[in-house]
Design a protein around this motif. Structure first.
Motif, PDB file in Angstrom:
ATOM      1  N   VAL A   1      40.130  39.297  29.019  1.00  0.00           N
ATOM      2  CA  VAL A   1      41.071  40.156  29.744  1.00  0.00           C
ATOM      3  C   VAL A   1      41.112  41.542  29.121  1.00  0.00           C
ATOM      4  O   VAL A   1      41.080  42.564  29.819  1.00  0.00           O
ATOM      5  CB  VAL A   1      42.479  39.520  29.767  1.00  0.00           C
ATOM      6  CG1 VAL A   1      43.468  40.443  30.474  1.00  0.00           C
ATOM      7  CG2 VAL A   1      42.441  38.158  30.451  1.00  0.00           C
TER       8      VAL A   1
ATOM      9  N   ILE B   1      37.702  43.330  29.957  1.00  0.00           N
ATOM     10  CA  ILE B   1      37.615  43.792  31.350  1.00  0.00           C
ATOM     11  C   ILE B   1      38.535  44.982  31.579  1.00  0.00           C
ATOM     12  O   ILE B   1      38.209  45.917  32.323  1.00  0.00           O
ATOM     13  CB  ILE B   1      37.939  42.646  32.321  1.00  0.00           C
ATOM     14  CG1 ILE B   1      36.889  41.525  32.200  1.00  0.00           C
ATOM     15  CG2 ILE B   1      37.998  43.140  33.752  1.00  0.00           C
ATOM     16  CD1 ILE B   1      35.482  41.947  32.502  1.00  0.00           C
ATOM     17  N   ALA B   2      39.673  44.981  30.913  1.00  0.00           N
ATOM     18  CA  ALA B   2      40.601  46.109  31.038  1.00  0.00           C
ATOM     19  C   ALA B   2      39.977  47.383  30.455  1.00  0.00           C
ATOM     20  O   ALA B   2      40.047  48.461  31.065  1.00  0.00           O
ATOM     21  CB  ALA B   2      41.912  45.787  30.336  1.00  0.00           C
TER      22      ALA B   2
ATOM     23  N   TYR C   1      36.517  48.173  32.696  1.00  0.00           N
ATOM     24  CA  TYR C   1      36.617  48.443  34.134  1.00  0.00           C
ATOM     25  C   TYR C   1      38.007  48.918  34.577  1.00  0.00           C
ATOM     26  O   TYR C   1      38.192  49.252  35.748  1.00  0.00           O
ATOM     27  CB  TYR C   1      36.248  47.193  34.935  1.00  0.00           C
ATOM     28  CG  TYR C   1      34.874  46.662  34.629  1.00  0.00           C
ATOM     29  CD1 TYR C   1      33.729  47.341  35.048  1.00  0.00           C
ATOM     30  CD2 TYR C   1      34.716  45.486  33.905  1.00  0.00           C
ATOM     31  CE1 TYR C   1      32.458  46.847  34.761  1.00  0.00           C
ATOM     32  CE2 TYR C   1      33.455  44.984  33.613  1.00  0.00           C
ATOM     33  CZ  TYR C   1      32.334  45.668  34.047  1.00  0.00           C
ATOM     34  OH  TYR C   1      31.083  45.187  33.757  1.00  0.00           O
TER      35      TYR C   1
ATOM     36  N   ALA D   1      40.679  47.054  34.796  1.00  0.00           N
ATOM     37  CA  ALA D   1      41.356  46.017  35.577  1.00  0.00           C
ATOM     38  C   ALA D   1      42.633  45.548  34.873  1.00  0.00           C
ATOM     39  O   ALA D   1      42.675  45.433  33.643  1.00  0.00           O
ATOM     40  CB  ALA D   1      40.429  44.830  35.792  1.00  0.00           C
TER      41      ALA D   1
ATOM     42  N   GLN E   1      44.509  41.467  38.158  1.00  0.00           N
ATOM     43  CA  GLN E   1      43.225  41.649  38.830  1.00  0.00           C
ATOM     44  C   GLN E   1      42.139  40.777  38.192  1.00  0.00           C
ATOM     45  O   GLN E   1      41.311  40.197  38.900  1.00  0.00           O
ATOM     46  CB  GLN E   1      42.817  43.126  38.789  1.00  0.00           C
ATOM     47  CG  GLN E   1      43.656  44.021  39.670  1.00  0.00           C
ATOM     48  CD  GLN E   1      43.396  45.500  39.431  1.00  0.00           C
ATOM     49  OE1 GLN E   1      43.066  45.916  38.312  1.00  0.00           O
ATOM     50  NE2 GLN E   1      43.535  46.315  40.474  1.00  0.00           N
ATOM     51  N   SER E   2      42.168  40.686  36.883  1.00  0.00           N
ATOM     52  CA  SER E   2      41.201  39.832  36.186  1.00  0.00           C
ATOM     53  C   SER E   2      41.363  38.379  36.608  1.00  0.00           C
ATOM     54  O   SER E   2      40.374  37.668  36.836  1.00  0.00           O
ATOM     55  CB  SER E   2      41.375  39.948  34.667  1.00  0.00           C
ATOM     56  OG  SER E   2      40.938  41.204  34.196  1.00  0.00           O
TER      57      SER E   2
ATOM     58  N   THR F   1      39.978  37.877  40.070  1.00  0.00           N
ATOM     59  CA  THR F   1      38.518  37.884  40.051  1.00  0.00           C
ATOM     60  C   THR F   1      37.979  36.571  39.509  1.00  0.00           C
ATOM     61  O   THR F   1      37.024  35.998  40.064  1.00  0.00           O
ATOM     62  CB  THR F   1      37.989  39.053  39.201  1.00  0.00           C
ATOM     63  OG1 THR F   1      38.433  40.283  39.771  1.00  0.00           O
ATOM     64  CG2 THR F   1      36.467  39.044  39.143  1.00  0.00           C
ATOM     65  N   ARG F   2      38.580  36.052  38.435  1.00  0.00           N
ATOM     66  CA  ARG F   2      38.133  34.774  37.874  1.00  0.00           C
ATOM     67  C   ARG F   2      38.292  33.651  38.887  1.00  0.00           C
ATOM     68  O   ARG F   2      37.414  32.786  39.015  1.00  0.00           O
ATOM     69  CB  ARG F   2      38.900  34.439  36.589  1.00  0.00           C
ATOM     70  CG  ARG F   2      38.498  35.262  35.383  1.00  0.00           C
ATOM     71  CD  ARG F   2      39.010  34.626  34.087  1.00  0.00           C
ATOM     72  NE  ARG F   2      40.439  34.398  34.108  1.00  0.00           N
ATOM     73  CZ  ARG F   2      41.351  35.312  33.801  1.00  0.00           C
ATOM     74  NH1 ARG F   2      40.957  36.536  33.437  1.00  0.00           N
ATOM     75  NH2 ARG F   2      42.638  35.017  33.824  1.00  0.00           N
TER      76      ARG F   2
ATOM     77  N   GLU G   1      42.189  33.201  30.825  1.00  0.00           N
ATOM     78  CA  GLU G   1      42.629  34.415  30.128  1.00  0.00           C
ATOM     79  C   GLU G   1      42.388  34.327  28.626  1.00  0.00           C
ATOM     80  O   GLU G   1      42.436  35.332  27.917  1.00  0.00           O
ATOM     81  CB  GLU G   1      44.113  34.676  30.401  1.00  0.00           C
ATOM     82  CG  GLU G   1      45.079  33.674  29.802  1.00  0.00           C
ATOM     83  CD  GLU G   1      45.235  32.417  30.649  1.00  0.00           C
ATOM     84  OE1 GLU G   1      45.999  31.520  30.233  1.00  0.00           O
ATOM     85  OE2 GLU G   1      44.605  32.339  31.726  1.00  0.00           O
TER      86      GLU G   1
END
Length: 215
Positions: free
Chosen positions: A59, A62-63, A66, A68, A72-73, A76-77, A95
């Motif tokens: 998490v 990705i933050a 991107y 996110a 949002q993560s 997407t998962r 997470e």
């Protein structure tokens, strides 16, 4: 008459869309049995070549990469889990999952290609990471995965302890980057046709039929 096509599957073992793309591609090839046979090669790509051995929380990663949000993560998962399940793969990322450096994994995959066990090791690595939550930068874990894929564990451990195949992997990475590959999966057919992303089975089937017919 059966057509033989060369497929370079450029991917990273920490890429969930690469799992989906591979499973879809393989399902398409099953549908094409008798018409098309594939000479399949797995090529290296590192999504995070600078990642530290201890990895990073997914998490957080990705933050940073991107932008996110945690919500949002999670969405997407969930979407990726559904897509993966649709092609018969159990994706258990959460997470709490972590992203790891995959360079050693690619060195083993290069060796496995020489041993005729590359596809088996690729599948074993995907399962180990995405289903079982394995630490993909841990060399003992990688040696265990290699053994589970039918390779010699002692030989795998010896490769990992040194720098065997490091130059070969970096050379292949550079080659495909120079060809314009900057995201994965990238599926290159007969050195000239590119299919990008974790496409549905039908897309792969149609594309392979069209390519084979044009040869």
């Amino acid at each position: 008459m059966t057509s033989t096509i060369k497929i370079d599957f450029v991917s990273d073992v920490s890429c969930p869309w690469c799992v989906i793309g591979l499973k879809s591609l393989e399902a398409a090839l099953v549908r094409l049995l008798g018409d098309i046979t594939a000479d399949l090669h797995f090529q290296p790509f590192e999504l995070n070549p600078q990642m530290a051995p201890e990895g990073q929380n997914i998490v957080e990663h990705i933050a940073q990469k991107y932008g996110a949000t945690p919500e949002q993560s999670a969405q997407t998962r969930a979407m990726i889990r559904e897509r993966a399940a649709g092609v018969g793969f159990e994706m258990r990322t959460s997470e709490a999952s972590r992203i790891y450096n995959t360079f050693d994994a690619h060195r083993l995959l290069h060796w496995a290609g020489l041993e005729g066990r590359q596809a088996a090791l690729k599948h074993a690595m995907f399962k180990a990471y995405f289903t079982d939550g394995a630490v993909m930068s841990d060399r003992s874990t990688l040696a265990d995965i290699a053994e589970g894929a039918g390779l010699d564990r002692d030989a795998a451990a010896e490769i990992l302890a040194g720098d065997s195949y490091a130059d070969e992997v970096r050379s292949q990475e550079r080659f495909f980057q120079e060809q314009g590959i900057n995201s994965v999966p990238a599926i290159i057919i007969n050195d000239k046709h590119l299919i990008s992303g974790g496409q549905p089975v039908e897309i792969f089937e149609r594309a392979l039929r069209e390519i084979a017919a044009a040869v």
